[in-house]
Every structure is written in C-alpha cells, then in structure tokens.
Motif scaffolding. Structure first.
Motif, PDB file in Angstrom:
ATOM      1  N   GLY A 278       1.162 -31.695  10.116  1.00 14.33           N
ATOM      2  CA  GLY A 278       1.809 -30.439  10.476  1.00 14.33           C
ATOM      3  C   GLY A 278       2.564 -29.818   9.324  1.00 14.33           C
ATOM      4  O   GLY A 278       2.889 -30.470   8.337  1.00 14.33           O
ATOM      5  N   VAL A 279       2.835 -28.535   9.480  1.00 14.40           N
ATOM      6  CA  VAL A 279       3.705 -27.803   8.565  1.00 14.40           C
ATOM      7  C   VAL A 279       4.876 -27.302   9.401  1.00 14.40           C
ATOM      8  O   VAL A 279       4.678 -26.746  10.487  1.00 14.40           O
ATOM      9  CB  VAL A 279       2.963 -26.612   7.906  1.00 14.40           C
TER      10      VAL A 279
ATOM     11  N   GLU B 261       1.268 -27.595  14.104  1.00 17.39           N
ATOM     12  CA  GLU B 261       0.380 -28.529  14.800  1.00 17.39           C
ATOM     13  C   GLU B 261       1.089 -29.103  16.021  1.00 17.39           C
ATOM     14  O   GLU B 261       2.235 -29.529  15.944  1.00 17.39           O
ATOM     15  CB  GLU B 261      -0.011 -29.673  13.867  1.00 17.39           C
ATOM     16  N   ALA B 262       0.394 -29.120  17.138  1.00 16.56           N
ATOM     17  CA  ALA B 262       0.951 -29.708  18.352  1.00 16.56           C
ATOM     18  C   ALA B 262       1.015 -31.226  18.223  1.00 16.56           C
ATOM     19  O   ALA B 262       0.243 -31.829  17.482  1.00 16.56           O
ATOM     20  CB  ALA B 262       0.101 -29.321  19.554  1.00 16.56           C
TER      21      ALA B 262
ATOM     22  N   ALA C 285      13.317 -29.754   2.796  1.00 14.09           N
ATOM     23  CA  ALA C 285      12.454 -29.762   1.607  1.00 14.09           C
ATOM     24  C   ALA C 285      11.007 -29.442   1.987  1.00 14.09           C
ATOM     25  O   ALA C 285      10.335 -28.657   1.309  1.00 14.09           O
ATOM     26  CB  ALA C 285      12.541 -31.120   0.907  1.00 14.09           C
ATOM     27  N   ALA C 286      10.543 -30.036   3.068  1.00 12.90           N
ATOM     28  CA  ALA C 286       9.172 -29.780   3.516  1.00 12.90           C
ATOM     29  C   ALA C 286       8.996 -28.334   3.939  1.00 12.90           C
ATOM     30  O   ALA C 286       7.981 -27.703   3.627  1.00 12.90           O
ATOM     31  CB  ALA C 286       8.822 -30.717   4.667  1.00 12.90           C
TER      32      ALA C 286
ATOM     33  N   VAL D 117       3.610 -32.612   6.849  1.00 12.92           N
ATOM     34  CA  VAL D 117       4.474 -33.717   7.254  1.00 12.92           C
ATOM     35  C   VAL D 117       3.832 -34.527   8.357  1.00 12.92           C
ATOM     36  O   VAL D 117       2.959 -34.051   9.074  1.00 12.92           O
ATOM     37  CB  VAL D 117       5.849 -33.215   7.753  1.00 12.92           C
ATOM     38  N   ARG D 118       4.273 -35.766   8.452  1.00  6.99           N
ATOM     39  CA  ARG D 118       3.990 -36.614   9.610  1.00  6.99           C
ATOM     40  C   ARG D 118       5.337 -36.820  10.294  1.00  6.99           C
ATOM     41  O   ARG D 118       6.306 -37.238   9.664  1.00  6.99           O
ATOM     42  CB  ARG D 118       3.406 -37.950   9.190  1.00  6.99           C
ATOM     43  N   LEU D 119       5.385 -36.511  11.584  1.00  5.28           N
ATOM     44  CA  LEU D 119       6.605 -36.656  12.370  1.00  5.28           C
ATOM     45  C   LEU D 119       6.304 -37.517  13.592  1.00  5.28           C
ATOM     46  O   LEU D 119       5.250 -37.378  14.204  1.00  5.28           O
ATOM     47  CB  LEU D 119       7.112 -35.290  12.837  1.00  5.28           C
ATOM     48  N   ASN D 120       7.235 -38.395  13.927  1.00  2.00           N
ATOM     49  CA  ASN D 120       7.119 -39.220  15.134  1.00  2.00           C
ATOM     50  C   ASN D 120       8.404 -39.096  15.929  1.00  2.00           C
ATOM     51  O   ASN D 120       9.501 -39.082  15.361  1.00  2.00           O
ATOM     52  CB  ASN D 120       6.910 -40.696  14.797  1.00  2.00           C
ATOM     53  N   GLY D 121       8.245 -39.059  17.247  1.00  2.00           N
ATOM     54  CA  GLY D 121       9.398 -39.039  18.131  1.00  2.00           C
ATOM     55  C   GLY D 121       9.725 -40.427  18.628  1.00  2.00           C
ATOM     56  O   GLY D 121       9.046 -41.399  18.309  1.00  2.00           O
TER      57      GLY D 121
END
Length: 111
Positions: free
Chosen positions: A24-25, A45-46, A79-80, A87-91
């Motif tokens: 995602g961005v 991105e979802a 920064a991103a 990015v990679r994001l996790n909840g």
C-alpha cells in the motif's frame, strides 16, 4: 479443560482476523484534537481482511501515540507518506484504540 480450549480457540480466531496491507501507499493521515493523541491511517490498498469490530471503513488503521515505539511507528508513517513509499502494515485484530477501526501494530517501508 473445556473452557481453556474454548478460550484458546477464541484468541486464535482473533489473531487470524488481523488486517494486512502488503503493497500500500499511505494516502491520508489525520489527527483529531478532540479524540486525543491518535493518528488515523488510510492507504490506497484495502486490507486483506477486517476484524469484526472494524465498522468504520473511512480508515484502515488507527495508532495511539503513547509510547516511544508508537511515535517511531508514526515517524515511519510520515516518512512513507512524504516519500510516496510502499508500505506493509499489520493490525492487531482489535479495535482497542478506537472502537470501530483496527489498531496498527506493524509498519514496514518497502524498498
């Protein structure tokens, strides 16, 4: 023993519902002074899945800025966003910071 197994299965089911964004961005970040020291995050991105508690889809994640680690995660998000990086994001599979948005637990800026 029966209650222990039930509790473990419940905890496991929560973990499997944690949302993830792989490529995602970050398109939007917001802080609302009336809510407190909390950042709301949106990506192009979802997430691959939402926990059951996620009913507010105007945001992907939320991050409360309480600890130094939280502030480091926020710095990475800024920064991103500024660089337009993927990015990679996790909840964490919970809406424990804001009742209708999953709490962020992991940030990775991709090369």
């Amino acid at each position: 023993m029966k209650y222990l197994i039930t509790a473990l299965l419940f905890i496991y089911s929560l973990q499997t519902q944690a949302g993830k964004v792989d490529d995602g961005v970050i398109t939007k970040l917001a802080i609302n002074k009336n809510i407190g020291n909390t950042v709301f995050i949106y990506t192009n991105e979802a997430k691959d899945t939402d926990p059951q508690c996620q009913t507010n889809h105007a945001w992907r994640y939320v991050l409360e800025l309480q600890t130094d680690i939280d502030k480091s995660l926020f710095s990475m998000l800024l920064a991103a966003k500024a660089g337009g990086a993927k990015v990679r994001l996790n909840g964490n599979s919970l809406c424990d910071t804001f009742s209708s948005v999953e709490t962020l637990r992991y940030v990775e800026i991709k090369p």
